[in-house]
Scaffold this active site. Sequence first.
Site, PDB file in Angstrom:
ATOM      1  N   ASP A  46      56.644  -4.299 -39.241  1.00  0.00           N
ATOM      2  CA  ASP A  46      57.821  -3.471 -39.508  1.00  0.00           C
ATOM      3  C   ASP A  46      59.093  -4.289 -39.271  1.00  0.00           C
ATOM      4  O   ASP A  46      59.079  -5.250 -38.485  1.00  0.00           O
ATOM      5  CB  ASP A  46      57.845  -2.264 -38.564  1.00  0.00           C
ATOM      6  CG  ASP A  46      56.714  -1.292 -38.844  1.00  0.00           C
ATOM      7  OD1 ASP A  46      56.187  -1.288 -39.964  1.00  0.00           O
ATOM      8  OD2 ASP A  46      56.357  -0.529 -37.916  1.00  0.00           O
ATOM      9  N   TYR A  74      49.600  -6.580 -29.080  1.00  0.00           N
ATOM     10  CA  TYR A  74      51.020  -6.235 -29.163  1.00  0.00           C
ATOM     11  C   TYR A  74      51.607  -5.954 -27.779  1.00  0.00           C
ATOM     12  O   TYR A  74      50.897  -5.465 -26.883  1.00  0.00           O
ATOM     13  CB  TYR A  74      51.217  -4.979 -30.016  1.00  0.00           C
ATOM     14  CG  TYR A  74      50.805  -5.111 -31.459  1.00  0.00           C
ATOM     15  CD1 TYR A  74      51.713  -5.522 -32.431  1.00  0.00           C
ATOM     16  CD2 TYR A  74      49.502  -4.809 -31.855  1.00  0.00           C
ATOM     17  CE1 TYR A  74      51.335  -5.632 -33.753  1.00  0.00           C
ATOM     18  CE2 TYR A  74      49.119  -4.917 -33.179  1.00  0.00           C
ATOM     19  CZ  TYR A  74      50.033  -5.331 -34.128  1.00  0.00           C
ATOM     20  OH  TYR A  74      49.645  -5.449 -35.441  1.00  0.00           O
ATOM     21  N   ASP A  88      59.846   5.209 -34.783  1.00  0.00           N
ATOM     22  CA  ASP A  88      60.539   4.158 -34.033  1.00  0.00           C
ATOM     23  C   ASP A  88      62.025   4.464 -34.011  1.00  0.00           C
ATOM     24  O   ASP A  88      62.476   5.499 -34.525  1.00  0.00           O
ATOM     25  CB  ASP A  88      60.249   2.764 -34.613  1.00  0.00           C
ATOM     26  CG  ASP A  88      60.704   2.615 -36.060  1.00  0.00           C
ATOM     27  OD1 ASP A  88      61.620   3.353 -36.491  1.00  0.00           O
ATOM     28  OD2 ASP A  88      60.149   1.763 -36.780  1.00  0.00           O
ATOM     29  N   ARG A 179      53.091   2.687 -34.016  1.00  0.00           N
ATOM     30  CA  ARG A 179      53.966   3.865 -34.025  1.00  0.00           C
ATOM     31  C   ARG A 179      53.156   5.160 -33.904  1.00  0.00           C
ATOM     32  O   ARG A 179      53.552   6.095 -33.215  1.00  0.00           O
ATOM     33  CB  ARG A 179      54.804   3.877 -35.309  1.00  0.00           C
ATOM     34  CG  ARG A 179      55.950   2.867 -35.283  1.00  0.00           C
ATOM     35  CD  ARG A 179      56.717   2.844 -36.583  1.00  0.00           C
ATOM     36  NE  ARG A 179      55.940   2.246 -37.667  1.00  0.00           N
ATOM     37  CZ  ARG A 179      55.782   2.794 -38.876  1.00  0.00           C
ATOM     38  NH1 ARG A 179      56.314   3.974 -39.121  1.00  0.00           N
ATOM     39  NH2 ARG A 179      55.093   2.177 -39.802  1.00  0.00           N
TER      40      ARG A 179
END
Length: 311
Positions: A46, A74, A88, A179
């Site tokens: 993203d 992550y 987000d 997300r």
Amino acid sequence: MDYRNSMNYTGILLLDKPKGVSSNCVLQQIKRIFFAKKVGYSGSLDPLATGMLPVLFGKATKFSKYLTDSVKKYHVIAKLGESTVTGDLSGEVLETQSVCVNINDITEILKNFIGEIHQIPPMFSAIKHNGIPLYKYARIGITIPRHKRKLIIYQLKFIKFINCFLEFTVVCSKGTYIRSLVYDIGRKLHCGAHVIFLRRLRVGPYNSSQLITLSDLFFINKKYIQKENKLCIFNTLNTFLLPVSSVFLKYPKTKLLEKDAKDFQKNKCIFLILPFNTGLVRVFKKLNNIFLGIGRVNTSGLLKPECIFHN
């Protein structure tokens, strides 16, 4: 001077994607820096996200699915108490709720997400419906029904929780949307949540210590392009590329004699002599240790080419 016709790279660049730009935008910049003919990437990030974006050059693009299918890690920071349209901080706030949780509540909830779980992909994603990415529908207010997807969370490590901000790392299988994971965690905590920071630390066998930044690449390009020294540009940038075979370091290595090597490159099956490893293997030419591609060996010793790397 146009160098494009002479820049034939092959390999993998582990780019540290900067925040605020799309993966495709970064790819176009890489093409310009390298004057490369054929470039792609594996595993989109993203615009909010930073970190590892594997960029594949030339013949390496044939092997992108193996990186796409690999395990990722992550580093995440989520804000509890707010749910947003996009999941987000780039999207407008949909709902605000009070946060009445403590560290024990959070660590117990996180345990529920470890292992095999099901996840509904977000509307703001590149998944296509009738050939059109979902995010394009989302931007005009259309919601498309999405099916749950099965995935695996291998590790979810709590780091800290301060002032409604939850920090953790996650190791997960392909197809995981962070997300959506954060949204689901917020729902379980009865307060909502969205991602405010996301950085990819690992893809398959690669880790963050191997990353190179766009600014470093721009500097090298500018240094030599002013001198119109295309050979220095090629040689210097080429040092940052990892060999295609590095994708498969965890798999055993099989070496073939000249005749079998030629047959493998012609997509022919080969019977191996004992001892041999079954499953996915890296295939090399015995004479000069050149990487030929990836094959799969059955219990009878039959080596079947799966993805050939022509030299």
